[in-house]
Write a protein that holds these residues in place. Structure first.
Motif, PDB file in Angstrom:
ATOM      1  N   SER A  29       0.851  -1.191   0.000  1.00  0.00           N
ATOM      2  CA  SER A  29       0.000   0.000   0.000  1.00  0.00           C
ATOM      3  C   SER A  29       0.874   1.223   0.000  1.00  0.00           C
ATOM      4  N   MET A  30       0.532   2.167  -0.867  1.00  0.00           N
ATOM      5  CA  MET A  30       1.350   3.377  -0.974  1.00  0.00           C
ATOM      6  C   MET A  30       0.573   4.577  -0.435  1.00  0.00           C
ATOM      7  N   VAL A  31       1.269   5.446   0.278  1.00  0.00           N
ATOM      8  CA  VAL A  31       0.670   6.682   0.799  1.00  0.00           C
ATOM      9  C   VAL A  31       1.399   7.857   0.153  1.00  0.00           C
ATOM     10  N   PHE A  32       0.632   8.712  -0.524  1.00  0.00           N
ATOM     11  CA  PHE A  32       1.242   9.779  -1.321  1.00  0.00           C
ATOM     12  C   PHE A  32       1.280  11.108  -0.559  1.00  0.00           C
ATOM     13  N   GLN A  33       2.177  11.951  -1.023  1.00  0.00           N
ATOM     14  CA  GLN A  33       2.354  13.289  -0.452  1.00  0.00           C
ATOM     15  C   GLN A  33       1.071  14.122  -0.550  1.00  0.00           C
ATOM     16  N   ASN A  34       0.387  13.986  -1.700  1.00  0.00           N
ATOM     17  CA  ASN A  34      -0.818  14.811  -1.903  1.00  0.00           C
ATOM     18  C   ASN A  34      -2.089  14.071  -1.486  1.00  0.00           C
ATOM     19  N   TYR A  35      -1.927  13.000  -0.714  1.00  0.00           N
ATOM     20  CA  TYR A  35      -3.021  12.191  -0.151  1.00  0.00           C
ATOM     21  C   TYR A  35      -3.796  11.396  -1.201  1.00  0.00           C
ATOM     22  N   ALA A  36      -4.060  11.989  -2.385  1.00  0.00           N
ATOM     23  CA  ALA A  36      -4.789  11.300  -3.449  1.00  0.00           C
ATOM     24  C   ALA A  36      -6.118  10.712  -2.968  1.00  0.00           C
ATOM     25  N   LEU A  37      -6.879  11.521  -2.209  1.00  0.00           N
ATOM     26  CA  LEU A  37      -8.212  11.084  -1.766  1.00  0.00           C
ATOM     27  C   LEU A  37      -9.250  11.469  -2.808  1.00  0.00           C
ATOM     28  N   TYR A  38     -10.401  10.794  -2.762  1.00  0.00           N
ATOM     29  CA  TYR A  38     -11.498  11.137  -3.670  1.00  0.00           C
ATOM     30  C   TYR A  38     -12.362  12.205  -3.003  1.00  0.00           C
ATOM     31  N   ALA A  39     -12.372  13.397  -3.588  1.00  0.00           N
ATOM     32  CA  ALA A  39     -13.020  14.552  -2.954  1.00  0.00           C
ATOM     33  C   ALA A  39     -14.531  14.394  -2.825  1.00  0.00           C
ATOM     34  N   HIS A  40     -15.122  13.641  -3.765  1.00  0.00           N
ATOM     35  CA  HIS A  40     -16.581  13.530  -3.749  1.00  0.00           C
ATOM     36  C   HIS A  40     -17.072  12.373  -2.892  1.00  0.00           C
ATOM     37  N   SER A  80     -17.156  10.198   0.859  1.00  0.00           N
ATOM     38  CA  SER A  80     -16.987  10.408   2.298  1.00  0.00           C
ATOM     39  C   SER A  80     -15.690   9.731   2.760  1.00  0.00           C
ATOM     40  N   VAL A  81     -15.308  10.054   3.985  1.00  0.00           N
ATOM     41  CA  VAL A  81     -14.133   9.415   4.585  1.00  0.00           C
ATOM     42  C   VAL A  81     -14.337   7.902   4.612  1.00  0.00           C
ATOM     43  N   PHE A  82     -15.549   7.495   5.022  1.00  0.00           N
ATOM     44  CA  PHE A  82     -15.843   6.058   5.048  1.00  0.00           C
ATOM     45  C   PHE A  82     -15.584   5.432   3.678  1.00  0.00           C
ATOM     46  N   GLU A  83     -16.145   6.055   2.660  1.00  0.00           N
ATOM     47  CA  GLU A  83     -16.029   5.486   1.302  1.00  0.00           C
ATOM     48  C   GLU A  83     -14.589   5.511   0.802  1.00  0.00           C
ATOM     49  N   ASN A  84     -13.852   6.561   1.174  1.00  0.00           N
ATOM     50  CA  ASN A  84     -12.444   6.623   0.785  1.00  0.00           C
ATOM     51  C   ASN A  84     -11.665   5.455   1.389  1.00  0.00           C
ATOM     52  N   ILE A  85     -11.900   5.201   2.676  1.00  0.00           N
ATOM     53  CA  ILE A  85     -11.163   4.116   3.334  1.00  0.00           C
ATOM     54  C   ILE A  85     -11.616   2.765   2.776  1.00  0.00           C
ATOM     55  N   ALA A  86     -12.919   2.671   2.467  1.00  0.00           N
ATOM     56  CA  ALA A  86     -13.483   1.393   2.024  1.00  0.00           C
ATOM     57  C   ALA A  86     -13.177   1.075   0.565  1.00  0.00           C
ATOM     58  N   PHE A  87     -12.695   2.059  -0.190  1.00  0.00           N
ATOM     59  CA  PHE A  87     -12.646   1.949  -1.642  1.00  0.00           C
ATOM     60  C   PHE A  87     -11.960   0.677  -2.158  1.00  0.00           C
ATOM     61  N   GLY A  88     -10.764   0.408  -1.643  1.00  0.00           N
ATOM     62  CA  GLY A  88     -10.005  -0.761  -2.114  1.00  0.00           C
ATOM     63  C   GLY A  88     -10.717  -2.064  -1.789  1.00  0.00           C
ATOM     64  N   LEU A  89     -11.372  -2.102  -0.629  1.00  0.00           N
ATOM     65  CA  LEU A  89     -12.091  -3.308  -0.219  1.00  0.00           C
ATOM     66  C   LEU A  89     -13.293  -3.541  -1.121  1.00  0.00           C
ATOM     67  N   ARG A  90     -13.938  -2.439  -1.507  1.00  0.00           N
ATOM     68  CA  ARG A  90     -15.074  -2.555  -2.424  1.00  0.00           C
ATOM     69  C   ARG A  90     -14.642  -3.085  -3.775  1.00  0.00           C
ATOM     70  N   LEU A  91     -13.516  -2.559  -4.265  1.00  0.00           N
ATOM     71  CA  LEU A  91     -12.986  -3.049  -5.548  1.00  0.00           C
ATOM     72  C   LEU A  91     -12.719  -4.543  -5.474  1.00  0.00           C
ATOM     73  N   ALA A  92     -12.246  -4.978  -4.302  1.00  0.00           N
ATOM     74  CA  ALA A  92     -11.936  -6.403  -4.119  1.00  0.00           C
ATOM     75  C   ALA A  92     -13.196  -7.202  -3.801  1.00  0.00           C
ATOM     76  N   ARG A  93     -14.377  -6.559  -3.871  1.00  0.00           N
ATOM     77  CA  ARG A  93     -15.677  -7.219  -3.628  1.00  0.00           C
ATOM     78  C   ARG A  93     -15.743  -7.869  -2.255  1.00  0.00           C
ATOM     79  N   THR A  94     -15.164  -7.193  -1.274  1.00  0.00           N
ATOM     80  CA  THR A  94     -15.264  -7.670   0.108  1.00  0.00           C
ATOM     81  C   THR A  94     -16.721  -7.542   0.561  1.00  0.00           C
ATOM     82  N   PRO A  95     -17.243  -8.529   1.274  1.00  0.00           N
ATOM     83  CA  PRO A  95     -18.630  -8.436   1.750  1.00  0.00           C
ATOM     84  C   PRO A  95     -18.861  -7.191   2.618  1.00  0.00           C
ATOM     85  N   LYS A  96     -20.055  -6.619   2.517  1.00  0.00           N
ATOM     86  CA  LYS A  96     -20.375  -5.351   3.180  1.00  0.00           C
ATOM     87  C   LYS A  96     -20.087  -5.350   4.676  1.00  0.00           C
ATOM     88  N   ALA A  97     -20.513  -6.430   5.351  1.00  0.00           N
ATOM     89  CA  ALA A  97     -20.344  -6.476   6.802  1.00  0.00           C
ATOM     90  C   ALA A  97     -18.861  -6.438   7.169  1.00  0.00           C
TER      91      ALA A  97
END
Ligand code: ADP
Ligand code: ADP
Length: 228
Positions: A81-92, A94-111
């Motif tokens: 996992s890489m952490v960038f200087q400019n954070y590279a967060l998705y502005a649109h 939420s924080v929850f969705e930003n943190i969850a993003f990779g897990l969603r791509l990997a089709r991790t179950p919601k719970a």
């Protein structure tokens, strides 16, 4: 956790084959070790980190993570996992969705996503900010979200590219402590690029000094910054 071995690594950008920016780079990062890369601006620190991440092609030599050649491992299986200087967060999002993003791509179950994001938010004291969007956060909070997004995927290794350089001095000091604490808790391998000597001294198990000719020096902070 992961060991990372660099063997005679070289990099020349396309069109500059005769003037490689990196050449003959060899060193080993042990399982769970915190290695800081330092060196003058433009010497190729960020390029080297991106090659370890598999985001940049390697022109010569090889990089192995737990014995596997990085360029032969699909990105999703590299466990980095890489952490960038400019954070590279998705502005649109939420924080929850930003943190969850990779897990969603990997089709991790919601719970499972819910539980994982909550645990990471707790660790980084972001629980009260989960509904906010990045533009509504302070610099330090954004950086914690970027770290949260990296942690939640349970990587074998973290790659940090000057993660604190956009923060003011007080926040930088706080985040330094936070990152040191994370390293102790997660016991993950960390490779960290900075031009800040204090960060290098306080965070590193070992420091790798890059320069025009390649690796100039490798040693513990005590060893490298010792007064003669
Ligand atoms: P550092 O992180 O040590 O400041 P970089 O790895 O960012 O150094 O850059 C090393 C050198 O490679 C610089 O001279 C930079 O201009 C050049 N460079 C970086 N990225 C590219 C690219 N995508 N294409 C061509 N040259 C690049
Ligand atoms: P979908 O569009 O997938 O039905 P929602 O947009 O309702 O889902 O929410 C996306 C997922 O993220 C859901 O699992 C939801 O529970 C979770 N979620 C989003 N924001 C939060 C939050 N602030 N706190 C807890 N869970 C959240």
């Amino acid at each position: 956790m992961a060991s990372i071995v660099l063997q005679d690594v070289a990099k020349a950008y396309p069109g500059q084959e005769h003037t490689p920016i990196l050449q003959g780079i060899s060193f080993t990062i042990e399982d769970g070790e915190f290695v800081v890369l330092v060196g003058p601006s433009g010497c190729g620190k960020s390029t080297l980190l991106r090659m370890i991440a598999g985001l940049e092609e390697i022109s010569g030599g090889e990089i192995r993570i737990d014995g596997e050649r990085i360029n032969e491992t699909p990105p999703a299986r590299r466990g980095l996992s890489m952490v960038f200087q400019n954070y590279a967060l998705y502005a649109h999002m939420s924080v929850f969705e930003n943190i969850a993003f990779g897990l969603r791509l990997a089709r991790t179950p919601k719970a499972e996503i819910q539980a994982a994001v909550r645990a990471v938010a707790k660790l980084l004291q972001l629980e009260h900010l989960l509904e906010r969007r990045p533009p509504q956060l302070s610099g330090g909070q954004r950086q914690r979200v970027a770290i949260g997004r990296a942690i939640v995927r349970k990587p074998r290794a973290f790659l940090f590219d000057e993660p604190l350089s956009n923060l003011d001095a007080a926040l930088r000091a706080d985040m330094r402590v936070e990152i040191a604490r994370l390293h102790q808790q997660l016991k993950a391998t960390m490779v960290y690029v900075t031009h800040d000597q204090v960060e290098a001294m306080t965070l590193a198990d070992r420091i790798v000094v890059l320069g025009p000719g390649g690796v100039q020096q490798v040693g513990s902070p005590m060893h490298l910054y010792q007064r003669p």
